[in-house]
Design a protein around this motif. Structure first.
Motif, mmCIF file in Angstrom:
data_model
loop_
_atom_site.group_PDB
_atom_site.id
_atom_site.type_symbol
_atom_site.label_atom_id
_atom_site.label_comp_id
_atom_site.label_asym_id
_atom_site.label_seq_id
_atom_site.Cartn_x
_atom_site.Cartn_y
_atom_site.Cartn_z
ATOM 1 N N ARG A 139 0.834 -1.199 0.000
ATOM 2 C CA ARG A 139 0.000 0.000 0.000
ATOM 3 C C ARG A 139 0.873 1.254 0.000
ATOM 4 N N ASP A 141 0.509 4.198 1.349
ATOM 5 C CA ASP A 141 0.680 4.838 2.658
ATOM 6 C C ASP A 141 1.704 4.080 3.505
ATOM 7 N N ASP A 142 1.669 2.753 3.437
ATOM 8 C CA ASP A 142 2.643 1.960 4.181
ATOM 9 C C ASP A 142 4.049 2.198 3.645
#
Length: 399
Positions: A139, A141-142
Protein backbone atom coordinates in the motif's frame (compact mmCIF):
# COMPACT_ATOMS: atom_id res chain seq x y z
CA UNK A 1 36.83 -8.93 -23.20
CA UNK A 2 33.19 -9.32 -24.25
CA UNK A 3 30.73 -6.43 -24.33
CA UNK A 4 28.84 -7.61 -21.23
CA UNK A 5 32.09 -8.09 -19.29
CA UNK A 6 33.31 -4.65 -20.33
CA UNK A 7 30.08 -2.94 -19.28
CA UNK A 8 30.07 -4.70 -15.91
CA UNK A 9 33.67 -3.65 -15.35
CA UNK A 10 32.69 -0.02 -15.91
CA UNK A 11 30.27 -0.27 -12.99
CA UNK A 12 32.77 -1.75 -10.55
CA UNK A 13 33.80 1.63 -9.17
CA UNK A 14 30.24 2.65 -8.28
CA UNK A 15 29.25 1.81 -4.73
CA UNK A 16 32.46 -0.08 -3.90
CA UNK A 17 32.44 -0.73 -0.16
CA UNK A 18 35.82 -0.32 1.61
CA UNK A 19 34.80 -3.20 3.89
CA UNK A 20 34.48 -5.44 0.82
CA UNK A 21 31.99 -5.91 -1.98
CA UNK A 22 29.49 -3.33 -3.19
CA UNK A 23 26.91 -1.38 -1.19
CA UNK A 24 24.25 0.25 -3.34
CA UNK A 25 21.15 0.92 -1.23
CA UNK A 26 17.99 1.84 -3.09
CA UNK A 27 17.74 5.53 -4.03
CA UNK A 28 21.17 6.13 -2.47
CA UNK A 29 24.05 7.88 -4.20
CA UNK A 30 25.46 4.71 -5.82
CA UNK A 31 22.05 3.49 -6.96
CA UNK A 32 21.20 6.87 -8.48
CA UNK A 33 24.56 6.88 -10.24
CA UNK A 34 23.80 3.48 -11.76
CA UNK A 35 20.33 4.63 -12.81
CA UNK A 36 21.87 7.65 -14.56
CA UNK A 37 24.35 5.31 -16.28
CA UNK A 38 21.46 3.12 -17.44
CA UNK A 39 19.64 6.10 -18.92
CA UNK A 40 22.76 7.16 -20.80
CA UNK A 41 23.40 3.67 -22.18
CA UNK A 42 19.78 3.17 -23.21
CA UNK A 43 19.66 6.55 -24.93
CA UNK A 44 22.88 5.74 -26.79
CA UNK A 45 21.19 2.59 -28.11
CA UNK A 46 18.32 4.70 -29.46
CA UNK A 47 15.83 3.67 -26.77
CA UNK A 48 13.35 6.10 -25.21
CA UNK A 49 13.87 6.36 -21.45
CA UNK A 50 10.65 6.89 -19.50
CA UNK A 51 10.42 7.07 -15.69
CA UNK A 52 7.61 5.15 -13.99
CA UNK A 53 5.42 6.14 -11.06
CA UNK A 54 7.21 3.98 -8.50
CA UNK A 55 10.83 4.79 -9.21
CA UNK A 56 10.93 2.21 -12.01
CA UNK A 57 12.87 3.25 -15.10
CA UNK A 58 11.91 2.05 -18.60
CA UNK A 59 13.85 2.10 -21.87
CA UNK A 60 11.53 1.50 -24.83
CA UNK A 61 12.16 0.23 -28.34
CA UNK A 62 8.94 1.23 -30.01
CA UNK A 63 6.01 3.10 -28.54
CA UNK A 64 4.96 1.81 -25.11
CA UNK A 65 1.94 -0.32 -25.65
CA UNK A 66 0.21 -3.60 -24.94
CA UNK A 67 1.85 -7.01 -25.38
CA UNK A 68 5.36 -5.64 -24.90
CA UNK A 69 8.31 -7.95 -24.32
CA UNK A 70 9.99 -6.67 -21.17
CA UNK A 71 13.29 -7.68 -19.66
CA UNK A 72 15.57 -6.20 -17.02
CA UNK A 73 16.31 -6.44 -13.31
CA UNK A 74 17.53 -4.16 -10.51
CA UNK A 75 20.66 -2.13 -9.74
CA UNK A 76 20.57 -1.81 -5.94
CA UNK A 77 22.45 -4.25 -3.72
CA UNK A 78 22.68 -5.65 -0.23
CA UNK A 79 25.44 -4.20 1.99
CA UNK A 80 28.78 -5.60 0.83
CA UNK A 81 27.10 -7.57 -1.93
CA UNK A 82 28.42 -9.06 -5.16
CA UNK A 83 28.92 -7.35 -8.50
CA UNK A 84 26.43 -9.38 -10.54
CA UNK A 85 23.26 -9.55 -8.43
CA UNK A 86 20.96 -7.20 -10.30
CA UNK A 87 23.32 -5.38 -12.67
CA UNK A 88 23.94 -8.55 -14.69
CA UNK A 89 20.28 -8.69 -15.72
CA UNK A 90 20.22 -5.01 -16.69
CA UNK A 91 23.52 -5.07 -18.56
CA UNK A 92 22.64 -8.32 -20.37
CA UNK A 93 19.31 -6.84 -21.42
CA UNK A 94 20.98 -3.74 -22.86
CA UNK A 95 23.53 -5.86 -24.73
CA UNK A 96 20.85 -8.21 -26.09
CA UNK A 97 18.68 -5.34 -27.30
CA UNK A 98 21.72 -3.59 -28.76
CA UNK A 99 22.60 -6.71 -30.74
CA UNK A 100 19.08 -7.02 -32.11
CA UNK A 101 19.04 -3.40 -33.21
CA UNK A 102 22.48 -3.72 -34.83
CA UNK A 103 21.33 -6.85 -36.69
CA UNK A 104 18.38 -4.97 -38.19
CA UNK A 105 15.72 -6.95 -36.30
CA UNK A 106 12.25 -5.46 -36.65
CA UNK A 107 10.12 -6.34 -33.61
CA UNK A 108 6.44 -6.96 -34.16
CA UNK A 109 5.67 -5.69 -30.66
CA UNK A 110 7.35 -3.19 -28.33
CA UNK A 111 10.44 -4.18 -26.37
CA UNK A 112 11.46 -2.58 -23.08
CA UNK A 113 14.33 -2.86 -20.62
CA UNK A 114 13.24 -1.98 -17.10
CA UNK A 115 15.12 -1.17 -13.90
CA UNK A 116 13.03 -1.92 -10.81
CA UNK A 117 14.02 -0.13 -7.59
CA UNK A 118 14.93 -1.32 -4.09
CA UNK A 119 14.70 -5.01 -4.98
CA UNK A 120 16.93 -6.06 -2.11
CA UNK A 121 15.05 -4.05 0.50
CA UNK A 122 18.38 -3.36 2.18
CA UNK A 123 17.56 0.28 2.84
CA UNK A 124 13.84 0.39 3.66
CA UNK A 125 13.28 -3.19 4.75
CA UNK A 126 10.80 -4.31 2.07
CA UNK A 127 12.18 -6.52 -0.68
CA UNK A 128 11.04 -5.87 -4.28
CA UNK A 129 9.59 -2.57 -3.17
CA UNK A 130 9.10 -1.15 -6.66
CA UNK A 131 7.39 -4.21 -8.10
CA UNK A 132 5.26 -4.60 -4.96
CA UNK A 133 4.04 -1.03 -5.35
CA UNK A 134 3.41 -1.49 -9.07
CA UNK A 135 1.32 -4.64 -8.56
CA UNK A 136 -0.56 -3.31 -5.53
CA UNK A 137 1.05 -5.79 -3.13
CA UNK A 138 2.28 -2.87 -1.00
CA UNK A 139 0.00 0.00 0.00
CA UNK A 140 1.31 3.48 -0.85
CA UNK A 141 0.68 4.84 2.66
CA UNK A 142 2.64 1.96 4.18
CA UNK A 143 5.48 2.54 1.73
CA UNK A 144 5.67 6.29 2.32
CA UNK A 145 5.99 5.67 6.06
CA UNK A 146 9.01 3.37 5.68
CA UNK A 147 12.26 4.72 7.12
CA UNK A 148 15.86 3.66 6.71
CA UNK A 149 18.37 3.16 9.52
CA UNK A 150 19.20 6.89 9.49
CA UNK A 151 15.54 7.86 9.88
CA UNK A 152 15.07 9.02 6.28
CA UNK A 153 11.53 8.36 5.08
CA UNK A 154 11.01 6.64 1.75
CA UNK A 155 8.88 9.60 0.72
CA UNK A 156 11.87 11.92 1.15
CA UNK A 157 14.23 9.52 -0.66
CA UNK A 158 11.80 9.31 -3.56
CA UNK A 159 11.46 13.07 -3.70
CA UNK A 160 15.25 13.47 -3.77
CA UNK A 161 15.39 10.98 -6.67
CA UNK A 162 12.84 12.98 -8.64
CA UNK A 163 9.87 10.69 -7.91
CA UNK A 164 6.60 12.15 -6.61
CA UNK A 165 5.84 10.18 -3.42
CA UNK A 166 2.16 11.02 -3.75
CA UNK A 167 2.03 9.31 -7.13
CA UNK A 168 3.31 5.88 -6.06
CA UNK A 169 1.05 2.85 -5.97
CA UNK A 170 -0.58 0.22 -8.14
CA UNK A 171 0.15 0.99 -11.77
CA UNK A 172 -2.37 -0.85 -13.92
CA UNK A 173 -1.29 1.09 -17.00
CA UNK A 174 2.29 -0.14 -16.70
CA UNK A 175 1.17 -3.71 -16.05
CA UNK A 176 -1.16 -3.63 -19.05
CA UNK A 177 1.78 -2.86 -21.32
CA UNK A 178 3.68 -6.00 -20.27
CA UNK A 179 2.90 -8.96 -22.49
CA UNK A 180 5.68 -11.12 -21.06
CA UNK A 181 8.49 -10.40 -18.62
CA UNK A 182 11.81 -12.28 -18.63
CA UNK A 183 14.46 -11.57 -16.00
CA UNK A 184 18.03 -12.81 -16.33
CA UNK A 185 19.97 -13.23 -13.07
CA UNK A 186 23.13 -14.83 -11.80
CA UNK A 187 22.19 -18.05 -10.02
CA UNK A 188 22.26 -17.61 -6.26
CA UNK A 189 23.37 -21.14 -5.59
CA UNK A 190 25.46 -23.76 -7.34
CA UNK A 191 22.90 -26.05 -8.98
CA UNK A 192 24.05 -25.13 -12.50
CA UNK A 193 27.68 -25.65 -11.51
CA UNK A 194 26.85 -29.12 -10.24
CA UNK A 195 24.98 -29.83 -13.48
CA UNK A 196 27.82 -28.38 -15.60
CA UNK A 197 25.40 -26.06 -17.41
CA UNK A 198 26.05 -22.37 -18.22
CA UNK A 199 22.37 -21.33 -18.34
CA UNK A 200 19.18 -22.56 -16.68
CA UNK A 201 15.49 -21.74 -16.52
CA UNK A 202 13.70 -21.05 -13.24
CA UNK A 203 10.62 -23.08 -12.38
CA UNK A 204 9.60 -21.05 -9.33
CA UNK A 205 10.58 -19.35 -6.08
CA UNK A 206 10.29 -20.69 -2.55
CA UNK A 207 7.82 -19.04 -0.20
CA UNK A 208 9.59 -16.51 1.99
CA UNK A 209 9.03 -13.71 4.45
CA UNK A 210 10.84 -11.20 6.62
CA UNK A 211 10.13 -10.38 10.24
CA UNK A 212 11.59 -8.18 12.94
CA UNK A 213 12.08 -9.75 16.32
CA UNK A 214 12.31 -7.42 19.30
CA UNK A 215 13.75 -8.69 22.57
CA UNK A 216 13.07 -6.23 25.38
CA UNK A 217 15.00 -6.22 28.65
CA UNK A 218 16.11 -3.60 31.14
CA UNK A 219 18.79 -1.04 30.39
CA UNK A 220 21.39 -0.62 33.11
CA UNK A 221 25.01 0.12 34.00
CA UNK A 222 27.60 -2.40 32.77
CA UNK A 223 29.85 -1.88 35.79
CA UNK A 224 27.44 -1.72 38.70
CA UNK A 225 24.73 -4.23 37.81
CA UNK A 226 25.48 -7.73 39.16
CA UNK A 227 25.13 -10.58 36.67
CA UNK A 228 22.24 -12.28 38.53
CA UNK A 229 20.34 -8.96 38.63
CA UNK A 230 20.34 -8.35 34.89
CA UNK A 231 17.59 -8.64 32.27
CA UNK A 232 20.02 -8.43 29.36
CA UNK A 233 18.30 -8.56 25.95
CA UNK A 234 21.61 -9.20 24.17
CA UNK A 235 22.07 -12.49 26.01
CA UNK A 236 18.42 -13.32 25.34
CA UNK A 237 18.81 -12.43 21.65
CA UNK A 238 21.77 -14.81 21.40
CA UNK A 239 19.53 -17.63 22.61
CA UNK A 240 16.83 -16.55 20.16
CA UNK A 241 19.29 -16.75 17.26
CA UNK A 242 20.15 -20.32 18.25
CA UNK A 243 16.43 -21.09 18.40
CA UNK A 244 16.08 -19.76 14.83
CA UNK A 245 18.82 -22.09 13.62
CA UNK A 246 17.31 -25.08 15.40
CA UNK A 247 13.85 -24.42 13.95
CA UNK A 248 15.18 -24.36 10.39
CA UNK A 249 17.36 -27.45 10.85
CA UNK A 250 14.34 -29.37 12.10
CA UNK A 251 12.36 -28.62 8.91
CA UNK A 252 13.32 -30.34 5.67
CA UNK A 253 14.71 -27.86 3.16
CA UNK A 254 13.87 -24.73 5.17
CA UNK A 255 16.24 -21.78 5.51
CA UNK A 256 16.16 -19.25 8.34
CA UNK A 257 18.60 -16.39 8.67
CA UNK A 258 19.38 -13.63 11.13
CA UNK A 259 21.31 -11.09 9.10
CA UNK A 260 21.17 -8.08 11.37
CA UNK A 261 21.26 -7.49 15.13
CA UNK A 262 20.94 -4.00 16.64
CA UNK A 263 21.38 -3.39 20.36
CA UNK A 264 19.69 -0.22 21.65
CA UNK A 265 21.14 2.18 22.68
CA UNK A 266 24.39 0.50 21.65
CA UNK A 267 26.92 1.74 24.23
CA UNK A 268 29.96 -0.36 25.15
CA UNK A 269 29.45 0.19 28.87
CA UNK A 270 25.65 -0.02 28.72
CA UNK A 271 23.39 -3.02 29.19
CA UNK A 272 20.99 -2.64 26.28
CA UNK A 273 17.32 -2.01 26.86
CA UNK A 274 16.26 -3.92 23.74
CA UNK A 275 17.65 -5.78 20.75
CA UNK A 276 16.15 -5.74 17.27
CA UNK A 277 16.81 -8.87 15.21
CA UNK A 278 16.05 -9.32 11.50
CA UNK A 279 14.63 -12.68 10.48
CA UNK A 280 14.34 -14.20 7.01
CA UNK A 281 12.56 -17.58 6.60
CA UNK A 282 12.15 -19.53 3.36
CA UNK A 283 10.71 -22.94 2.52
CA UNK A 284 8.98 -24.81 -0.29
CA UNK A 285 5.48 -23.71 0.70
CA UNK A 286 3.70 -21.07 2.73
CA UNK A 287 2.61 -23.68 5.27
CA UNK A 288 6.19 -24.87 5.70
CA UNK A 289 7.38 -21.31 6.36
CA UNK A 290 4.58 -20.76 8.87
CA UNK A 291 5.47 -23.99 10.63
CA UNK A 292 9.08 -22.88 11.05
CA UNK A 293 7.93 -19.46 12.19
CA UNK A 294 5.58 -20.95 14.79
CA UNK A 295 8.46 -22.88 16.32
CA UNK A 296 10.66 -19.77 16.31
CA UNK A 297 7.94 -17.81 18.11
CA UNK A 298 7.44 -20.49 20.74
CA UNK A 299 11.10 -21.29 21.36
CA UNK A 300 12.15 -17.65 21.02
CA UNK A 301 9.75 -16.53 23.74
CA UNK A 302 11.06 -19.25 26.05
CA UNK A 303 14.66 -18.32 25.25
CA UNK A 304 14.01 -14.65 26.03
CA UNK A 305 12.22 -15.51 29.27
CA UNK A 306 15.34 -17.29 30.54
CA UNK A 307 16.98 -13.87 30.77
CA UNK A 308 13.90 -12.13 32.12
CA UNK A 309 13.16 -10.51 28.79
CA UNK A 310 10.10 -10.15 26.58
CA UNK A 311 9.86 -11.44 23.01
CA UNK A 312 7.92 -9.81 20.17
CA UNK A 313 7.78 -10.42 16.43
CA UNK A 314 6.34 -8.37 13.56
CA UNK A 315 6.04 -9.33 9.89
CA UNK A 316 7.73 -6.95 7.46
CA UNK A 317 7.13 -8.68 4.13
CA UNK A 318 5.67 -11.86 2.70
CA UNK A 319 5.81 -13.69 -0.64
CA UNK A 320 3.93 -16.91 -1.38
CA UNK A 321 5.63 -19.62 -3.36
CA UNK A 322 5.80 -18.70 -7.04
CA UNK A 323 5.38 -20.97 -10.05
CA UNK A 324 6.51 -19.22 -13.21
CA UNK A 325 4.16 -19.21 -16.20
CA UNK A 326 4.16 -22.79 -17.58
CA UNK A 327 3.43 -21.78 -21.18
CA UNK A 328 6.18 -19.17 -21.24
CA UNK A 329 8.61 -21.58 -19.58
CA UNK A 330 7.76 -24.24 -22.17
CA UNK A 331 8.45 -21.73 -24.96
CA UNK A 332 11.89 -21.01 -23.46
CA UNK A 333 12.65 -24.73 -23.21
CA UNK A 334 11.68 -25.25 -26.87
CA UNK A 335 13.90 -22.34 -27.87
CA UNK A 336 16.96 -23.02 -25.70
CA UNK A 337 16.92 -26.80 -25.80
CA UNK A 338 17.82 -29.20 -23.02
CA UNK A 339 18.77 -26.66 -20.34
CA UNK A 340 18.24 -27.37 -16.64
CA UNK A 341 15.04 -26.21 -14.96
CA UNK A 342 15.35 -25.44 -11.27
CA UNK A 343 13.62 -23.62 -8.40
CA UNK A 344 15.32 -20.93 -6.36
CA UNK A 345 15.19 -19.79 -2.78
CA UNK A 346 16.03 -16.20 -3.71
CA UNK A 347 13.31 -13.61 -4.16
CA UNK A 348 13.12 -11.56 -7.36
CA UNK A 349 10.96 -8.86 -8.92
CA UNK A 350 9.95 -11.51 -11.46
CA UNK A 351 8.34 -13.43 -8.61
CA UNK A 352 6.22 -10.43 -7.64
CA UNK A 353 5.24 -9.62 -11.22
CA UNK A 354 4.29 -13.25 -11.81
CA UNK A 355 1.02 -12.64 -9.97
CA UNK A 356 -0.05 -10.18 -12.68
CA UNK A 357 1.79 -10.97 -15.93
CA UNK A 358 3.35 -14.04 -17.62
CA UNK A 359 6.87 -14.19 -16.24
CA UNK A 360 10.01 -16.29 -16.66
CA UNK A 361 13.60 -16.25 -15.41
CA UNK A 362 16.96 -17.27 -16.82
CA UNK A 363 19.91 -18.09 -14.57
CA UNK A 364 23.62 -17.85 -15.38
CA UNK A 365 25.99 -20.34 -13.76
CA UNK A 366 27.70 -19.25 -10.55
CA UNK A 367 30.76 -21.50 -10.12
CA UNK A 368 30.92 -21.26 -6.33
CA UNK A 369 27.27 -20.58 -5.58
CA UNK A 370 28.30 -17.59 -3.44
CA UNK A 371 25.89 -14.64 -3.64
CA UNK A 372 25.14 -11.50 -1.63
CA UNK A 373 28.88 -11.43 -0.96
CA UNK A 374 32.03 -10.24 -2.78
CA UNK A 375 32.82 -13.79 -3.97
CA UNK A 376 29.83 -13.79 -6.33
CA UNK A 377 31.12 -14.32 -9.87
CA UNK A 378 30.65 -15.99 -13.25
CA UNK A 379 32.99 -16.92 -16.07
CA UNK A 380 33.09 -14.68 -19.14
CA UNK A 381 31.94 -17.55 -21.35
CA UNK A 382 28.88 -18.09 -19.13
CA UNK A 383 28.07 -14.37 -19.09
CA UNK A 384 28.15 -14.44 -22.88
CA UNK A 385 25.98 -17.57 -22.92
CA UNK A 386 23.44 -15.74 -20.78
CA UNK A 387 23.30 -12.82 -23.21
CA UNK A 388 22.99 -15.23 -26.14
CA UNK A 389 20.04 -16.94 -24.44
CA UNK A 390 18.33 -13.66 -23.55
CA UNK A 391 18.80 -12.29 -27.07
CA UNK A 392 17.25 -15.42 -28.54
CA UNK A 393 14.32 -15.23 -26.12
CA UNK A 394 13.60 -11.56 -26.78
CA UNK A 395 13.88 -12.09 -30.54
CA UNK A 396 11.48 -15.03 -30.41
CA UNK A 397 8.91 -13.35 -28.19
CA UNK A 398 8.96 -10.06 -30.11
CA UNK A 399 8.81 -11.59 -33.58
Amino acid sequence: MSVVTDLLARLDGIGRDPRGGWSRPGFGEADLGLRAWFAEQATALGLDVVPGRNGDLWAWWGAPGPDAVVTGSHLDSVPGGGRLDGPLGVVSALVAVGRLRAAGFRPARPIAVVVLPEEEGSRFGVACLGSRLMTGALRPDDARALRDADGTALADALRAAGVDPQGIGRDDAALARIGRFVELHVEQGRALADLDAPVGIATGILAHGRWQITVTGRGDHAGTTRMPDRADPVVAAARVVLAVEAAALAADGARATVGRIDAVPGGTNVIASRVEVSLDVRAASASAVRSVLARIEEDGALAAALSGCAFGIEQRSWSDEVVFDPALRAALVDLLGDVPQLPTGAGHDAGVLAARVPTAMLFVRNPTGVSHAPGEDAAQADLDAGVDALEAVVRHLAA
